[in-house]
Design an enzyme around this catalytic site. Sequence first.
Site, PDB file in Angstrom:
ATOM      1  N   GLY A  77       0.833  -1.216   0.000  1.00 26.60           N
ATOM      2  CA  GLY A  77       0.000   0.000   0.000  1.00 26.60           C
ATOM      3  C   GLY A  77       0.860   1.256   0.000  1.00 26.60           C
ATOM      4  N   ARG A  98       1.088  -5.148  -5.312  1.00 26.73           N
ATOM      5  CA  ARG A  98       1.248  -6.332  -4.459  1.00 26.73           C
ATOM      6  C   ARG A  98       1.425  -7.499  -5.431  1.00 26.73           C
ATOM      7  NH1 ARG A  98      -0.637  -4.094   0.528  1.00 26.73           N
ATOM      8  NH2 ARG A  98      -2.497  -2.833   0.348  1.00 26.73           N
ATOM      9  N   ASP A 151       4.630  -4.735   6.126  1.00 27.49           N
ATOM     10  CA  ASP A 151       4.925  -6.082   6.595  1.00 27.49           C
ATOM     11  C   ASP A 151       5.103  -7.101   5.449  1.00 27.49           C
ATOM     12  OD1 ASP A 151       5.036  -7.716   9.012  1.00 27.49           O
ATOM     13  OD2 ASP A 151       3.281  -8.695   8.129  1.00 27.49           O
ATOM     14  N   THR A 208       4.315   2.442   5.704  1.00 26.07           N
ATOM     15  CA  THR A 208       2.921   1.998   5.825  1.00 26.07           C
ATOM     16  C   THR A 208       2.191   2.911   6.797  1.00 26.07           C
ATOM     17  OG1 THR A 208       1.462   0.278   6.726  1.00 26.07           O
ATOM     18  CG2 THR A 208       3.708   0.256   7.527  1.00 26.07           C
ATOM     19  N   ASP A 260      -0.082   1.941   8.628  1.00 29.83           N
ATOM     20  CA  ASP A 260      -0.613   1.114   9.721  1.00 29.83           C
ATOM     21  C   ASP A 260       0.219   1.182  11.007  1.00 29.83           C
ATOM     22  OD1 ASP A 260      -2.399   0.345   7.779  1.00 29.83           O
ATOM     23  OD2 ASP A 260      -1.537  -1.639   7.462  1.00 29.83           O
ATOM     24  N   ASP A 317       2.445  -0.813  12.002  1.00 35.86           N
ATOM     25  CA  ASP A 317       2.414  -2.132  12.656  1.00 35.86           C
ATOM     26  C   ASP A 317       3.730  -2.901  12.545  1.00 35.86           C
ATOM     27  OD1 ASP A 317       2.199  -2.467   9.938  1.00 35.86           O
ATOM     28  OD2 ASP A 317       0.675  -4.025  10.029  1.00 35.86           O
ATOM     29  N   ARG A 343      -5.341  -2.618   9.066  1.00 37.31           N
ATOM     30  CA  ARG A 343      -5.134  -4.052   8.807  1.00 37.31           C
ATOM     31  C   ARG A 343      -4.850  -4.820  10.109  1.00 37.31           C
ATOM     32  NH1 ARG A 343      -3.375  -6.522   3.961  1.00 37.31           N
ATOM     33  NH2 ARG A 343      -2.449  -4.652   3.138  1.00 37.31           N
TER      34      ARG A 343
END
Length: 326
Positions: free
Chosen positions: A14, A75, A106, A129, A131, A133, A175
């Site tokens: 992303g 992706r 990730d 990202t 996110d 994460d 996510r």
Amino acid sequence: MANIKCIGILTSGGDAPGMNAAIRAVTRAAIYNDMEVKGIYRGFRGLLTGEVVPFKTNNVSNIIQQGGTILKTARSTEFREPEGRRQAYETIKREGIDALVVIGGDGSLTGARIFAQEYNLPIVGLPGTIDNDLYGTDTTIGYDTALNTIMEAVDKIRDTASSHERLFFIEVMGRDAGFLALNGAIASGAEAAIIPEIWTEVDQLEELIKSGFRKTKNSSIVLVAESEITGGAMTMAERVKKEYPQYDVRVTILGHLQRGGSPSATDRILASRMGAAAIDAFMDDQRNVMIGIQNDQIVYVPFSKAIKNDKPINRDLLNTLHILSI
Ligand code: F6P
């Protein structure tokens, strides 16, 4: 330093605001240190299709302020297969690329790790990202901008929530990670955040209702992290409609507007530091590491740690949100 003369750079997964600032920093730091740079388009897929372009300093002019990624992103399913990676390595050899910088989340860093091991190729990852994460870094490139976008969106929704005295469930990205939801809730003065990290510990919706959130307020805003675990904002709203029909409920899913826009100063600085640090890492003979930031210091995090470990949520933030929502 290993004999690295040419660096390939790609963005994958992303897009995130600040990726362009990172591309700029990697390119310029490499050229400053007498290395060549090759831009690889469309992530790992570009390695399979050979979409590789030499990058000079002016290829990255005037991009620090742009969202998205000038290198495009994808992706790639082919890259997940050994045959795809074999083809990708053919391109690496043909183009004379000695080392690779991969900017992504990730999934992208997982692909980078496998590729690096299979072909003994030096790779450095940058955490790109929204996110946030990835383990081993306090923040990721794009997270701060997305947080600000969420805050601005919630500020606007609040006008309607309060005028109509409604309960709004606002779904944010992540996510299966609650960083955007939790910090977005604190930043926008929301009543609660429903996040996957504590899903099995408490019924967060039940807690919210039980806390008597309507005693002092007629309108409420709850941020819900998108996740298969929580079911997202729609699931919450359906539940409230059934169990508490007295509430006037609405749902807003912020979606991809969270990923776009000009990066914040924080993200531009982070991306610039991390991009330059990627070249330092190669010069320090580092490989298969992600560049992270911890307490404002650049650190090298082995791919194995960055990817495999779940980054914990700061539980103090949950408490802060709870206290401030009375
Ligand atoms: O990883 C970034 C992210 O925006 C996640 O928060 C979200 O789940 C996913 O990407 C959406 O992916 P796509 O843009 O492919 O729909």
